[in-house]
Design a protein around this motif. Structure first.
Motif, PDB file in Angstrom:
ATOM      1  N   UNK A 197     -82.826  18.172 -14.553  1.00  0.00           N
ATOM      2  CA  UNK A 197     -83.805  19.205 -14.274  1.00  0.00           C
ATOM      3  C   UNK A 197     -85.068  19.010 -15.122  1.00  0.00           C
ATOM      4  N   UNK A 198     -84.926  18.427 -16.297  1.00  0.00           N
ATOM      5  CA  UNK A 198     -86.082  18.163 -17.165  1.00  0.00           C
ATOM      6  C   UNK A 198     -86.911  16.974 -16.678  1.00  0.00           C
ATOM      7  N   UNK A 199     -86.406  16.210 -15.738  1.00  0.00           N
ATOM      8  CA  UNK A 199     -87.031  15.061 -15.068  1.00  0.00           C
ATOM      9  C   UNK A 199     -87.092  13.791 -15.915  1.00  0.00           C
ATOM     10  N   UNK A 200     -87.293  13.891 -17.213  1.00  0.00           N
ATOM     11  CA  UNK A 200     -87.299  12.734 -18.123  1.00  0.00           C
ATOM     12  C   UNK A 200     -88.267  11.635 -17.689  1.00  0.00           C
ATOM     13  N   UNK A 201     -89.427  12.038 -17.191  1.00  0.00           N
ATOM     14  CA  UNK A 201     -90.454  11.059 -16.846  1.00  0.00           C
ATOM     15  C   UNK A 201     -91.135  10.565 -18.114  1.00  0.00           C
ATOM     16  N   UNK A 202     -91.709   9.395 -18.059  1.00  0.00           N
ATOM     17  CA  UNK A 202     -92.466   8.857 -19.183  1.00  0.00           C
ATOM     18  C   UNK A 202     -93.894   9.368 -19.034  1.00  0.00           C
ATOM     19  N   UNK A 203     -94.194  10.442 -19.752  1.00  0.00           N
ATOM     20  CA  UNK A 203     -95.407  11.239 -19.580  1.00  0.00           C
ATOM     21  C   UNK A 203     -96.713  10.468 -19.723  1.00  0.00           C
TER      22      UNK A 203
END
Length: 190
Positions: free
Chosen positions: A61-67
């Motif tokens: 749910x937090x997505x864990x994308x590399x911002x």
């Protein structure tokens, strides 16, 4: 919690969880049959099986994308980790097609993920999962940041993935929405 159990991030054999109605004679087991494997893989064993690397993808749910990376760089990292990475024209065509199907403007490709809206970020996370090309996808609330229009386009994409013979496990709170796309629904309570 279910997602964490399936990924063996936390053990379902803790003091606070009862499995098999507390009968210790029956060991907890989730087995997964994947293409090309003779025997099912045990997911709740002592360690995560090496045979699952690149074959199981998860979208928390937090997505864990590399911002700090661009949308395209996030997708490229997943593609590079895929068992069969796409290259050259095939990769470019895949990006264009995926952006179109997930209703993401191609102009976003070079934008930092941190500058995108919550709904766009959620669709980028799904695109990254698709770039990995896993056989099993596990989602925790895959549509929580999306409006109704985008919820349906994302779930249609997941449905397309299952029609190719792959498995999607999605933890969702919206039973009405899930019932439009799911083959099976399990209700968990308490």
């Amino acid at each position: 919690l279910l997602t964490n159990y399936l990924l063996d991030i936390i053990s379902p054999l803790s003091e606070s969880l009862m499995i098999n109605r507390g009968d210790a004679r029956i060991s907890a087991s989730i087995q997964l049959n994947l293409k090309g494997e003779e025997d099912p893989l045990e997911l709740l064993g002592d360690r995560y099986p090496d045979a699952l690397r690149g074959r199981v993808g998860v979208m928390f749910q937090s997505l864990a994308l590399l911002e700090d990376l661009s949308l395209r760089e996030n997708l490229s990292l997943a593609n590079d980790c895929a068992r069969k990475p796409k290259r050259g024209g095939e990769w470019e065509a895949w990006i264009q097609d995926t952006m179109r199907r997930l209703k993401l403007a191609e102009t976003l490709c070079h934008e930092a993920v941190s500058s995108l809206s919550g709904g766009q970020r959620q669709r980028v996370a799904l695109a990254r999962m698709l770039a990995l090309q896993p056989e099993v996808m596990i989602f925790d609330e895959p549509t929580s940041a999306l409006d109704v229009y985008h919820q349906h386009s994302v779930l249609a994409e997941l449905r397309r993935f299952t029609q190719q013979g792959n498995l999607v496990i999605a933890v969702m709170h919206d039973l009405n929405l899930a019932s439009l796309y799911a083959d099976n629904i399990l209700l968990l309570a308490d």
